[in-house]
Design an enzyme around this catalytic site. Structure first.
Site, PDB file in Angstrom:
ATOM      1  CG  MET A  51       7.340   8.065  63.007  1.00 16.46           C
ATOM      2  SD  MET A  51       8.198   8.691  61.698  1.00 16.46           S
ATOM      3  CE  MET A  51       8.174   7.391  60.520  1.00 16.46           C
ATOM      4  CE1 TYR A  96       7.634  12.584  63.025  1.00 16.50           C
ATOM      5  CE2 TYR A  96       7.264  14.835  62.693  1.00 16.50           C
ATOM      6  CZ  TYR A  96       8.133  13.707  62.981  1.00 16.50           C
ATOM      7  OH  TYR A  96       9.563  14.168  63.342  1.00 16.50           O
ATOM      8  CG  HIS A 140      -7.434 -11.695  64.306  1.00 15.58           C
ATOM      9  ND1 HIS A 140      -6.810 -12.546  65.379  1.00 15.58           N
ATOM     10  CD2 HIS A 140      -7.823 -10.560  64.896  1.00 15.58           C
ATOM     11  CE1 HIS A 140      -7.059 -11.918  66.483  1.00 15.58           C
ATOM     12  NE2 HIS A 140      -7.552 -10.570  66.017  1.00 15.58           N
ATOM     13  CE1 TYR A 188      10.546   5.610  58.784  1.00 18.28           C
ATOM     14  CE2 TYR A 188      12.800   5.811  59.422  1.00 18.28           C
ATOM     15  CZ  TYR A 188      11.843   6.654  58.844  1.00 18.28           C
ATOM     16  OH  TYR A 188      11.709   7.640  58.259  1.00 18.28           O
ATOM     17  CG  ASP A 206      -6.402  -7.570  67.059  1.00 21.61           C
ATOM     18  OD1 ASP A 206      -6.964  -7.681  67.970  1.00 21.61           O
ATOM     19  OD2 ASP A 206      -5.303  -8.169  66.801  1.00 21.61           O
ATOM     20  CG  ASP A 259       4.773  11.024  55.287  1.00 15.06           C
ATOM     21  OD1 ASP A 259       5.635  10.278  54.542  1.00 15.06           O
ATOM     22  OD2 ASP A 259       4.840  11.205  56.204  1.00 15.06           O
ATOM     23  CG  ASN A 315       4.373   7.929  58.009  1.00 18.40           C
ATOM     24  OD1 ASN A 315       4.177   8.018  56.801  1.00 18.40           O
ATOM     25  ND2 ASN A 315       5.312   9.066  58.715  1.00 18.40           N
TER      26      ASN A 315
END
Length: 143
Positions: free
Chosen positions: A74, A130, A22, A112, A64, A30, A132
């Protein structure tokens, strides 16, 4: 092959998803993302899109519900309010699996840094920019 488990989730990734606890995070990134130099263990799924992998993972892994943001993409560099079409796809996938969750976002370098602390990274063959997303694992509540 196993029943009800998406076949794009191989044994290495299934192990990671099961081992995560958890609050642990997994990044789906990508083809352009610097995954190998980011630090965490990398699983490569070169022939898959980031959206298909996200959908497959969320078919097994809860997000969560205690975190303000449990799915984070991102931001577009120089225009943080811009939404790329892939971001809308990510959000639709998240909402389909977790109706009370929305897609958050982070500035590129903050993203990042967050990936550097992830449990693992899944590098896809996603060619769209993008493509990600970071997913924070939640809990399975007893029946």
């Amino acid at each position: 092959m196993l029943k009800s488990i998406p076949p794009i989730l191989g044994p290495e990734l299934l192990y990671i998803l099961r081992a995560m606890g958890h609050g642990d995070e997994i990044a789906i990134v990508d083809a352009n993302f610097p995954a190998e130099s980011s630090g965490p263990q990398v699983v490569r799924l070169d022939g898959q899109s980031a959206t298909d992998v996200t959908d497959a993972i969320l078919s097994l892994m809860p997000l969560d519900s205690y975190a303000d943001e449990s799915a984070i993409c991102m931001q577009v560099v120089g225009n943080p309010d811009q939404r790329e079409p892939i971001m809308d796809e990510f959000e639709a996938i998240v909402v389909r699996h977790e109706t009370d969750r929305a897609l958050g976002s982070l500035e590129r370098f903050a993203f990042y840094e967050r990936v550097e602390t992830a449990y693992a990274i899944v590098q896809t063959g996603e060619a769209r920019l993008y493509g990600n997303i970071i997913l924070k694992k939640g809990i399975i509540r007893p029946n």
